[in-house]
Motif scaffolding. Structure first.
Motif, PDB file in Angstrom:
ATOM      1  N   TYR A  23      -8.800  -1.258 -18.782  1.00 30.02           N
ATOM      2  CA  TYR A  23      -8.630   0.040 -18.131  1.00 30.02           C
ATOM      3  C   TYR A  23      -8.598  -0.052 -16.603  1.00 30.02           C
ATOM      4  CZ  TYR A  23      -8.523   3.111 -22.128  1.00 30.02           C
ATOM      5  OH  TYR A  23      -8.125   3.771 -23.260  1.00 30.02           O
ATOM      6  N   ALA A  24      -9.096  -1.131 -16.029  1.00 28.19           N
ATOM      7  CA  ALA A  24      -9.147  -1.261 -14.572  1.00 28.19           C
ATOM      8  C   ALA A  24      -7.790  -1.122 -13.881  1.00 28.19           C
ATOM      9  CB  ALA A  24      -9.818  -2.576 -14.186  1.00 28.19           C
ATOM     10  N   PRO A  25      -6.685  -1.651 -14.423  1.00 28.64           N
ATOM     11  CA  PRO A  25      -5.405  -1.507 -13.717  1.00 28.64           C
ATOM     12  C   PRO A  25      -4.975  -0.055 -13.500  1.00 28.64           C
ATOM     13  CG  PRO A  25      -5.240  -3.237 -15.350  1.00 28.64           C
ATOM     14  CD  PRO A  25      -6.567  -2.556 -15.576  1.00 28.64           C
ATOM     15  N   ILE A  26      -5.454   0.855 -14.335  1.00 25.09           N
ATOM     16  CA  ILE A  26      -5.086   2.271 -14.159  1.00 25.09           C
ATOM     17  C   ILE A  26      -5.541   2.784 -12.803  1.00 25.09           C
ATOM     18  CG2 ILE A  26      -5.597   4.613 -14.996  1.00 25.09           C
ATOM     19  CD1 ILE A  26      -5.368   3.574 -17.795  1.00 25.09           C
ATOM     20  N   ILE A  27      -6.582   2.189 -12.251  1.00 21.79           N
ATOM     21  CA  ILE A  27      -7.076   2.608 -10.938  1.00 21.79           C
ATOM     22  C   ILE A  27      -5.990   2.434  -9.875  1.00 21.79           C
ATOM     23  CG2 ILE A  27      -8.804   2.073  -9.158  1.00 21.79           C
ATOM     24  CD1 ILE A  27     -10.666   1.253 -11.564  1.00 21.79           C
ATOM     25  N   LEU A  28      -5.086   1.491 -10.068  1.00 18.19           N
ATOM     26  CA  LEU A  28      -3.992   1.255  -9.116  1.00 18.19           C
ATOM     27  C   LEU A  28      -2.812   2.203  -9.327  1.00 18.19           C
ATOM     28  CD1 LEU A  28      -3.885  -2.646  -9.234  1.00 18.19           C
ATOM     29  CD2 LEU A  28      -4.922  -1.185  -7.474  1.00 18.19           C
ATOM     30  N   TRP A  29      -2.704   2.779 -10.505  1.00 18.72           N
ATOM     31  CA  TRP A  29      -1.535   3.582 -10.844  1.00 18.72           C
ATOM     32  C   TRP A  29      -1.345   4.754  -9.884  1.00 18.72           C
ATOM     33  CZ3 TRP A  29      -0.855   6.268 -16.283  1.00 18.72           C
ATOM     34  CH2 TRP A  29       0.445   6.741 -16.411  1.00 18.72           C
ATOM     35  N   GLY A  30      -2.373   5.535  -9.633  1.00 14.36           N
ATOM     36  CA  GLY A  30      -2.250   6.697  -8.753  1.00 14.36           C
ATOM     37  C   GLY A  30      -1.823   6.336  -7.339  1.00 14.36           C
ATOM     38  N   PRO A  31      -2.511   5.403  -6.667  1.00 16.21           N
ATOM     39  CA  PRO A  31      -2.089   5.032  -5.313  1.00 16.21           C
ATOM     40  C   PRO A  31      -0.683   4.427  -5.261  1.00 16.21           C
ATOM     41  CG  PRO A  31      -4.338   4.324  -5.693  1.00 16.21           C
ATOM     42  CD  PRO A  31      -3.814   4.829  -7.014  1.00 16.21           C
ATOM     43  N   LEU A  32      -0.318   3.615  -6.263  1.00 20.79           N
ATOM     44  CA  LEU A  32       1.029   3.047  -6.279  1.00 20.79           C
ATOM     45  C   LEU A  32       2.074   4.148  -6.439  1.00 20.79           C
ATOM     46  CD1 LEU A  32       0.418  -0.075  -8.539  1.00 20.79           C
ATOM     47  CD2 LEU A  32       1.075  -0.108  -6.115  1.00 20.79           C
ATOM     48  N   LEU A  33       1.833   5.062  -7.365  1.00 22.73           N
ATOM     49  CA  LEU A  33       2.752   6.174  -7.576  1.00 22.73           C
ATOM     50  C   LEU A  33       2.854   7.038  -6.327  1.00 22.73           C
ATOM     51  CD1 LEU A  33       4.618   7.907  -9.299  1.00 22.73           C
ATOM     52  CD2 LEU A  33       2.571   8.926 -10.356  1.00 22.73           C
ATOM     53  N   LEU A  34       1.743   7.288  -5.672  1.00 21.66           N
ATOM     54  CA  LEU A  34       1.750   8.072  -4.439  1.00 21.66           C
ATOM     55  C   LEU A  34       2.582   7.384  -3.362  1.00 21.66           C
ATOM     56  CD1 LEU A  34       0.739  10.495  -2.790  1.00 21.66           C
ATOM     57  CD2 LEU A  34      -1.282   9.125  -2.217  1.00 21.66           C
ATOM     58  N   ALA A  35       2.398   6.091  -3.169  1.00 16.12           N
ATOM     59  CA  ALA A  35       3.149   5.356  -2.150  1.00 16.12           C
ATOM     60  C   ALA A  35       4.647   5.385  -2.434  1.00 16.12           C
ATOM     61  CB  ALA A  35       2.654   3.920  -2.069  1.00 16.12           C
ATOM     62  N   VAL A  36       5.027   5.162  -3.682  1.00 16.58           N
ATOM     63  CA  VAL A  36       6.449   5.171  -4.043  1.00 16.58           C
ATOM     64  C   VAL A  36       7.029   6.577  -3.917  1.00 16.58           C
ATOM     65  CG1 VAL A  36       8.099   4.704  -5.900  1.00 16.58           C
ATOM     66  CG2 VAL A  36       6.201   3.136  -5.515  1.00 16.58           C
ATOM     67  N   THR A  37       6.248   7.581  -4.245  1.00 21.05           N
ATOM     68  CA  THR A  37       6.707   8.970  -4.131  1.00 21.05           C
ATOM     69  C   THR A  37       6.943   9.355  -2.676  1.00 21.05           C
ATOM     70  OG1 THR A  37       5.498   9.564  -6.135  1.00 21.05           O
ATOM     71  CG2 THR A  37       6.145  11.369  -4.692  1.00 21.05           C
ATOM     72  N   VAL A  38       6.025   8.986  -1.793  1.00 21.56           N
ATOM     73  CA  VAL A  38       6.200   9.282  -0.358  1.00 21.56           C
ATOM     74  C   VAL A  38       7.435   8.557   0.167  1.00 21.56           C
ATOM     75  CG1 VAL A  38       5.185   8.967   1.941  1.00 21.56           C
ATOM     76  CG2 VAL A  38       3.787   9.849   0.057  1.00 21.56           C
ATOM     77  N   HIS A  39       7.625   7.310  -0.258  1.00 26.58           N
ATOM     78  CA  HIS A  39       8.828   6.576   0.167  1.00 26.58           C
ATOM     79  C   HIS A  39      10.093   7.276  -0.329  1.00 26.58           C
ATOM     80  CE1 HIS A  39      12.103   3.703  -0.510  1.00 26.58           C
ATOM     81  NE2 HIS A  39      11.816   3.379   0.724  1.00 26.58           N
ATOM     82  N   TYR A  40      10.101   7.685  -1.590  1.00 26.76           N
ATOM     83  CA  TYR A  40      11.250   8.392  -2.166  1.00 26.76           C
ATOM     84  C   TYR A  40      11.552   9.650  -1.363  1.00 26.76           C
ATOM     85  CZ  TYR A  40      13.873  11.155  -5.646  1.00 26.76           C
ATOM     86  OH  TYR A  40      14.804  11.926  -6.280  1.00 26.76           O
ATOM     87  N   TRP A  41      10.517  10.432  -1.059  1.00 28.35           N
ATOM     88  CA  TRP A  41      10.688  11.684  -0.315  1.00 28.35           C
ATOM     89  C   TRP A  41      11.280  11.395   1.072  1.00 28.35           C
ATOM     90  CZ3 TRP A  41       7.746  13.408   4.011  1.00 28.35           C
ATOM     91  CH2 TRP A  41       8.057  14.700   4.421  1.00 28.35           C
ATOM     92  N   ARG A  42      10.751  10.417   1.759  1.00 28.64           N
ATOM     93  CA  ARG A  42      11.264  10.071   3.104  1.00 28.64           C
ATOM     94  C   ARG A  42      12.693   9.575   3.034  1.00 28.64           C
ATOM     95  NH1 ARG A  42       6.138   6.933   5.857  1.00 28.64           N
ATOM     96  NH2 ARG A  42       4.967   8.822   6.379  1.00 28.64           N
ATOM     97  N   ARG A  43      12.983   8.730   2.074  1.00 24.42           N
ATOM     98  CA  ARG A  43      14.333   8.161   1.947  1.00 24.42           C
ATOM     99  C   ARG A  43      15.343   9.229   1.579  1.00 24.42           C
ATOM    100  NH1 ARG A  43      16.493   6.188  -2.564  1.00 24.42           N
ATOM    101  NH2 ARG A  43      14.482   6.019  -3.596  1.00 24.42           N
ATOM    102  N   ARG A  44      15.000  10.089   0.643  1.00 25.03           N
ATOM    103  CA  ARG A  44      15.933  11.143   0.205  1.00 25.03           C
ATOM    104  C   ARG A  44      16.074  12.229   1.261  1.00 25.03           C
ATOM    105  NH1 ARG A  44      16.964  12.346  -5.096  1.00 25.03           N
ATOM    106  NH2 ARG A  44      18.538  13.653  -4.131  1.00 25.03           N
ATOM    107  N   ARG A  45      15.044  12.459   2.043  1.00 18.66           N
ATOM    108  CA  ARG A  45      15.092  13.483   3.102  1.00 18.66           C
ATOM    109  C   ARG A  45      16.094  13.087   4.165  1.00 18.66           C
ATOM    110  NH1 ARG A  45       9.911  14.427   6.626  1.00 18.66           N
ATOM    111  NH2 ARG A  45      10.721  12.464   7.337  1.00 18.66           N
ATOM    112  N   ARG A  46      16.249  11.783   4.403  1.00 22.54           N
ATOM    113  CA  ARG A  46      17.181  11.296   5.432  1.00 22.54           C
ATOM    114  C   ARG A  46      18.626  11.513   5.042  1.00 22.54           C
ATOM    115  NH1 ARG A  46      15.924   5.453   5.821  1.00 22.54           N
ATOM    116  NH2 ARG A  46      14.181   5.778   4.432  1.00 22.54           N
ATOM    117  N   THR A  47      18.925  11.563   3.745  1.00 22.03           N
ATOM    118  CA  THR A  47      20.332  11.666   3.311  1.00 22.03           C
ATOM    119  C   THR A  47      20.800  13.081   3.232  1.00 22.03           C
ATOM    120  OG1 THR A  47      19.674  11.570   0.992  1.00 22.03           O
ATOM    121  CG2 THR A  47      20.278   9.500   2.087  1.00 22.03           C
TER     122      THR A  47
END
Length: 177
Positions: free
Chosen positions: A153-177
């Motif tokens: 179950y320990a890897p799930i602790i990384l899921w939220g922060p990883l998803l958050l980082a990728v989501t912020v990147h997606y938002w920034r990248r898509r906002r530029r286009t």
């Protein structure tokens, strides 16, 4: 054939996505897998260190097995959706989506659910850490069984922060286009 095409396309990251975002998305997909693999035997009655009372409480095998399998499928499908934040099907609806195929995915349609998911997983992770270290359940497995449980179950602790980082990147990248 279709499954092979989907699997191949699932590995194709967009060219303007940096390596860290691609790797974070792929890692996020893998984070619930160990807990899913740990949980599935319980659907068939193997209690993974829990006692007979847990078997009765969870109703396994039986209708509780549907819950366990459903939770596993649910978590794996939502983890897989993280790849859409770094791949073309997260920017343009795939051709198999009737009525939307070929149209751009609205940024909020991807960002809002991803942020909610990241937040929910992070809240769950706080409870998970609490149960692992601060106040373990007295009915939980003991000895090597609890070590395996916590490692799965320990890897799930990384899921939220990883998803958050990728989501912020997606938002920034898509906002530029």
């Amino acid at each position: 054939m279709i499954v092979a095409m989907l699997m191949f396309s699932a590995l194709q990251t967009l060219p303007d996505v940096p390596r860290w975002a691609r790797n974070a998305a792929r890692l996020a997909v893998l984070t619930p897998l160990p807990s899913s693999l740990w949980r599935l035997p319980m659907a068939w009655g193997w209690m993974m260190g829990f006692g007979p009372e847990a078997k009765r409480t969870l109703h396994v095998p039986g209708w509780g097995s549907l819950y366990i399998v459903g939770l596993t499928v649910f978590s794996e499908v939502f983890a897989f959706l993280t790849l859409g934040l770094v791949q073309s099907w997260g920017e343009v609806w795939p051709r198999w989506v009737p009525g939307l195929r070929g149209r751009p995915v609205p940024v909020p349609a991807a960002v809002i659910p991803a942020l909610v998911g990241a937040g929910l997983v992070m809240v769950y992770s706080v409870g998970l850490i609490h149960n692992m270290f601060v106040n373990p359940d007295p009915d939980a497995p003991h000895g090597i069984s609890v070590v395996v449980l916590n490692l799965c179950y320990a890897p799930i602790i990384l899921w939220g922060p990883l998803l958050l980082a990728v989501t912020v990147h997606y938002w920034r990248r898509r906002r530029r286009t």
